[in-house]
Structures are given as structure tokens and as C-alpha cells.
Design an enzyme around this catalytic site. Sequence first.
Site, short mmCIF file in Angstrom:
data_model
loop_
_atom_site.label_atom_id
_atom_site.label_comp_id
_atom_site.label_asym_id
_atom_site.label_seq_id
_atom_site.Cartn_x
_atom_site.Cartn_y
_atom_site.Cartn_z
N GLY A 16 0.90 -1.06 -0.02
CA GLY A 16 0.02 -0.06 0.08
C GLY A 16 1.06 1.29 -0.06
O GLY A 16 2.07 1.27 0.02
N ASP A 32 3.56 -2.72 8.35
CA ASP A 32 2.25 -2.64 7.20
C ASP A 32 1.57 -1.40 7.58
O ASP A 32 1.37 -1.31 8.87
CB ASP A 32 1.70 -3.87 7.15
CG ASP A 32 0.99 -4.09 5.91
OD1 ASP A 32 0.83 -3.06 5.01
OD2 ASP A 32 0.29 -5.23 5.66
N GLY A 74 -6.57 -4.84 3.71
CA GLY A 74 -7.03 -5.45 2.39
C GLY A 74 -7.37 -4.69 1.47
O GLY A 74 -7.87 -4.95 0.27
N GLU A 80 -0.42 -10.53 3.33
CA GLU A 80 -0.14 -10.04 4.57
C GLU A 80 -0.18 -10.54 5.72
O GLU A 80 0.33 -10.69 6.67
CB GLU A 80 -0.87 -8.63 4.60
CG GLU A 80 -0.62 -7.66 3.45
CD GLU A 80 -1.69 -6.68 3.47
OE1 GLU A 80 -1.19 -5.44 2.70
OE2 GLU A 80 -2.71 -6.66 3.79
C1 5RP Z 1 -3.24 -3.54 1.38
C2 5RP Z 1 -3.33 -2.96 2.72
C3 5RP Z 1 -2.95 -1.63 3.31
O1 5RP Z 1 -2.20 -1.79 4.26
C4 5RP Z 1 -4.05 -0.66 3.49
O2 5RP Z 1 -5.08 -0.89 2.31
C5 5RP Z 1 -3.65 0.73 3.84
O3 5RP Z 1 -3.18 1.33 2.40
P1 5RP Z 1 -2.73 2.64 2.45
O4 5RP Z 1 -1.19 2.73 3.08
O5 5RP Z 1 -2.40 2.79 0.93
O6 5RP Z 1 -3.74 3.51 2.91
O7 5RP Z 1 -4.03 -3.78 3.63
O8 5RP Z 1 -3.94 -4.77 1.23
#
Ligand code: 5RP
Length: 227
Positions: free
Chosen positions: A38, A90, A104, A112
Site C-alpha cells: 500500500g 505494514d 486488504g 499480509e
Molecule cells: C493492502 C493493505 C494496506 O495496508 C491498506 O489498504 C492501507 O493502505 P494505504 O497505506 O495505501 O492507506 O492492507 O492490502
Amino acid sequence: MLQHNLQINMTQDEQKQAAAQAAIQYVPKGSLVGVGTGSTANYFIDALATIKHQIEGAVASSQATAERLKKHGIEVVELNNADNLPVYVDGADEVTRHLHMIKGGGGALTREKIVAAVARKFICIADQSKLVDVLGNFPLPVEVIPMARSYVAREIALLGGQPALRVGFTTDNGNLILDVHNLNIANPVELETTLNQIAGVVTNGLFARRGADLLLLGTQQGVETIK
Ligand code: 5RP
């Protein structure tokens, strides 16, 4: 605890970047690092590149992350070959102060969850907009085996959710995503288990049974650490 940055009133992207940068201090020298997926995780990859000679390599939670790591010259190691993974970093779509998450939004939830399960420590990096009191405003992603799509959707409707197929999207594992609206997520641990018991569900985006160990939250004033 708030680490004050010189800059105040940071934008959402600056908050993500500050949280990602703050995560670097939790990466042990000479070790493998699990890396999420992400836009916030991308900032972490960019920060990781600045210390790439101090780490053994990275385990990627998606093909997109693997590509970005390789572009930065960071060695990508298969999870099956990683016997020790001290830390996984993450982002999240929603996170509570109990460190339960919905993830997700980028469709990488299954890999993940696997990498997070292996890692000793899960560090969530997020901007302030992701912090919520109760999970569920963000539609809950559920990865589904294609032939089970309709069955799983019916079962989820019985639980009170409204599933919507993520059109034109296939996961790295060749599966589909149902984004589930209007679920009551008063008990995320229980709901995570219940959803995973539906035949055809690969996994769901509730990260509650194994939540984060630490949240680095980018705010307008700096990075707040929540444990
Ligand atoms: C991807 C994820 C990401 O961590 C979640 O969507 C957050 O994304 P971003 O950092 O772009 O806001 O779970 O599957």
C-alpha cells in the site's frame, strides 16, 4: 508518546511518510524485514532503501511490494526461506487503540496475514485518518475462491453484511475479493474466526486474532506511538 516533528499540520501523505520513517528504528541490523503493501508501506520501502546495506533483505507481502523492493536494490527473500523474521511493517485501512485492524484495501490481505503470522513483531504505520473507535466503516475485504463467490456472499448476508464483488480485480493468489459493507464488528476476534470458517473463504481482512504490537500513528503534530 508524541515525537514532535519540526513541521506541524502535516498532510495525510506527510503523516504516512513520517510514520513509515519512524518504523525504521524498529528494524534490527542484519535481519530480514517483512514488508506490507500500500501507499504507507511504499513510504516504508523508500525509507528502508536508505539502510539497505544494514539488513539481510525483505519478505514481501505482494508482487507490487516485491517489485518496489527490487527497484530499490533490496533483496527479496521467499518466506519459506526465512527462518527468522523479527519484524513486519505494514499499513492499515482502519486501526483501533486495541491494535485491531481492517486491512486488504489493496487486496493483499492473505499474504499480509501470512507474513504477519510469521513475524515476531507487527508494527502498524498509519496516518491519523485510520484511527477509529470501532472497526467497520471501511468495507471489510474477504478473499474468496472464485467458484465459492456466490455461496460466500449468501453466507455473509446471513451475518448481516452486504458483500460487493471488487470488479476487475484478481488477487496475487488468483482469487476474488468481496468488500463487505455494514457489518457489525463489535467483536472483531469472533467475527474474524466466524468468517474464516465459511467454505471458500481464503481469509478476511480482520487482523484481530493477531493484531499489531505497536502503532506508529502519523498525526498533524508528529508521530504518536501506541502500544
Ligand atoms: C493492502 C493493505 C494496506 O495496508 C491498506 O489498504 C492501507 O493502505 P494505504 O497505506 O495505501 O492507506 O492492507 O492490502
